[in-house]
Design a protein around this motif. Structure first.
Motif, short mmCIF file in Angstrom:
data_model
loop_
_atom_site.label_atom_id
_atom_site.label_comp_id
_atom_site.label_asym_id
_atom_site.label_seq_id
_atom_site.Cartn_x
_atom_site.Cartn_y
_atom_site.Cartn_z
N GLU A 25 0.83 -1.38 -0.01
CA GLU A 25 0.04 -0.04 -0.10
C GLU A 25 0.77 1.17 -0.02
O GLU A 25 0.51 2.16 -0.61
N LYS A 26 1.95 1.23 0.97
CA LYS A 26 2.88 2.56 0.77
C LYS A 26 3.63 2.60 -0.36
O LYS A 26 3.90 3.71 -0.68
N ALA A 27 3.85 1.56 -1.21
CA ALA A 27 4.34 1.63 -2.40
C ALA A 27 3.69 2.27 -3.51
O ALA A 27 3.96 2.19 -4.51
N GLY A 28 2.02 2.30 -3.05
CA GLY A 28 1.09 2.72 -4.35
C GLY A 28 0.45 1.62 -5.03
O GLY A 28 0.01 2.02 -6.10
N ALA A 29 0.58 0.39 -4.59
CA ALA A 29 -0.13 -0.66 -5.37
C ALA A 29 -1.55 -0.24 -5.14
O ALA A 29 -1.89 -0.07 -4.05
N THR A 30 -2.37 -1.00 -6.09
CA THR A 30 -3.84 -0.78 -6.07
C THR A 30 -4.22 -1.96 -5.35
O THR A 30 -3.48 -2.88 -5.09
N PRO A 31 -5.31 -1.84 -4.59
CA PRO A 31 -5.88 -2.87 -3.88
C PRO A 31 -5.75 -4.50 -4.70
O PRO A 31 -5.62 -5.63 -4.20
#
Length: 84
Positions: A25-31
Protein backbone atom coordinates in the motif's frame (compact mmCIF):
# COMPACT_ATOMS: atom_id res chain seq x y z
CA UNK A 1 -1.83 -33.13 10.04
CA UNK A 2 1.28 -31.60 11.60
CA UNK A 3 0.92 -28.56 13.82
CA UNK A 4 3.12 -25.48 13.95
CA UNK A 5 4.58 -23.19 11.34
CA UNK A 6 2.77 -23.30 8.00
CA UNK A 7 -0.03 -25.55 9.30
CA UNK A 8 -2.15 -23.46 11.64
CA UNK A 9 -4.08 -20.30 10.80
CA UNK A 10 -1.61 -18.03 12.55
CA UNK A 11 2.08 -18.79 12.68
CA UNK A 12 5.37 -16.99 13.10
CA UNK A 13 5.21 -15.81 9.48
CA UNK A 14 1.77 -14.18 9.61
CA UNK A 15 3.28 -10.85 10.63
CA UNK A 16 5.50 -10.92 7.54
CA UNK A 17 2.44 -11.23 5.33
CA UNK A 18 0.81 -8.33 7.20
CA UNK A 19 3.96 -6.29 6.58
CA UNK A 20 3.91 -7.22 2.89
CA UNK A 21 0.42 -5.79 2.52
CA UNK A 22 1.43 -2.67 4.45
CA UNK A 23 4.46 -2.12 2.21
CA UNK A 24 2.47 -2.73 -0.96
CA UNK A 25 0.00 0.00 0.00
CA UNK A 26 2.81 2.41 0.91
CA UNK A 27 4.50 1.63 -2.43
CA UNK A 28 1.32 2.69 -4.24
CA UNK A 29 -0.04 -0.69 -5.30
CA UNK A 30 -3.75 -0.76 -6.05
CA UNK A 31 -5.94 -3.02 -3.89
CA UNK A 32 -6.36 -5.41 -6.84
CA UNK A 33 -2.60 -5.57 -7.48
CA UNK A 34 -1.86 -6.15 -3.79
CA UNK A 35 -4.44 -8.94 -3.62
CA UNK A 36 -3.10 -10.57 -6.78
CA UNK A 37 0.46 -10.45 -5.45
CA UNK A 38 -0.61 -12.02 -2.16
CA UNK A 39 -2.66 -14.75 -3.86
CA UNK A 40 -0.04 -15.29 -6.56
CA UNK A 41 2.71 -15.81 -4.01
CA UNK A 42 0.61 -18.34 -2.10
CA UNK A 43 -0.08 -20.22 -5.35
CA UNK A 44 3.64 -20.62 -6.14
CA UNK A 45 5.08 -20.69 -2.61
CA UNK A 46 5.04 -24.47 -2.13
CA UNK A 47 6.65 -25.01 -5.55
CA UNK A 48 9.37 -22.49 -4.67
CA UNK A 49 9.91 -24.19 -1.32
CA UNK A 50 10.36 -27.52 -3.09
CA UNK A 51 12.74 -26.14 -5.70
CA UNK A 52 14.70 -23.66 -3.53
CA UNK A 53 14.35 -24.79 0.09
CA UNK A 54 17.50 -22.95 1.21
CA UNK A 55 15.90 -19.52 0.67
CA UNK A 56 13.06 -20.22 3.11
CA UNK A 57 13.49 -20.27 6.89
CA UNK A 58 10.93 -23.11 6.99
CA UNK A 59 10.47 -25.00 3.75
CA UNK A 60 7.52 -27.07 4.93
CA UNK A 61 4.40 -26.86 2.78
CA UNK A 62 1.61 -24.51 3.80
CA UNK A 63 -1.78 -25.90 4.72
CA UNK A 64 -4.72 -24.41 2.86
CA UNK A 65 -5.92 -22.68 6.02
CA UNK A 66 -2.47 -21.14 6.52
CA UNK A 67 -2.34 -19.91 2.92
CA UNK A 68 -5.78 -18.31 3.29
CA UNK A 69 -4.74 -16.65 6.53
CA UNK A 70 -1.55 -15.37 4.87
CA UNK A 71 -3.61 -13.72 2.12
CA UNK A 72 -6.01 -12.26 4.67
CA UNK A 73 -3.05 -10.88 6.66
CA UNK A 74 -1.63 -9.21 3.55
CA UNK A 75 -5.01 -7.66 2.74
CA UNK A 76 -5.38 -6.48 6.34
CA UNK A 77 -1.89 -4.96 6.24
CA UNK A 78 -2.78 -3.13 3.06
CA UNK A 79 -5.88 -1.59 4.59
CA UNK A 80 -4.15 -0.74 7.88
CA UNK A 81 -1.46 1.10 5.92
CA UNK A 82 -4.15 3.17 4.21
CA UNK A 83 -5.44 4.31 7.60
CA UNK A 84 -2.09 5.47 9.04
Amino acid sequence: MKQGANYSHLDKYTLRHLLLGFLLEKAGATPIAAGLIAVGFELVEDRLKHKFPAIFPDASRDSKRNALTDVAAAVAGYYVAGKV
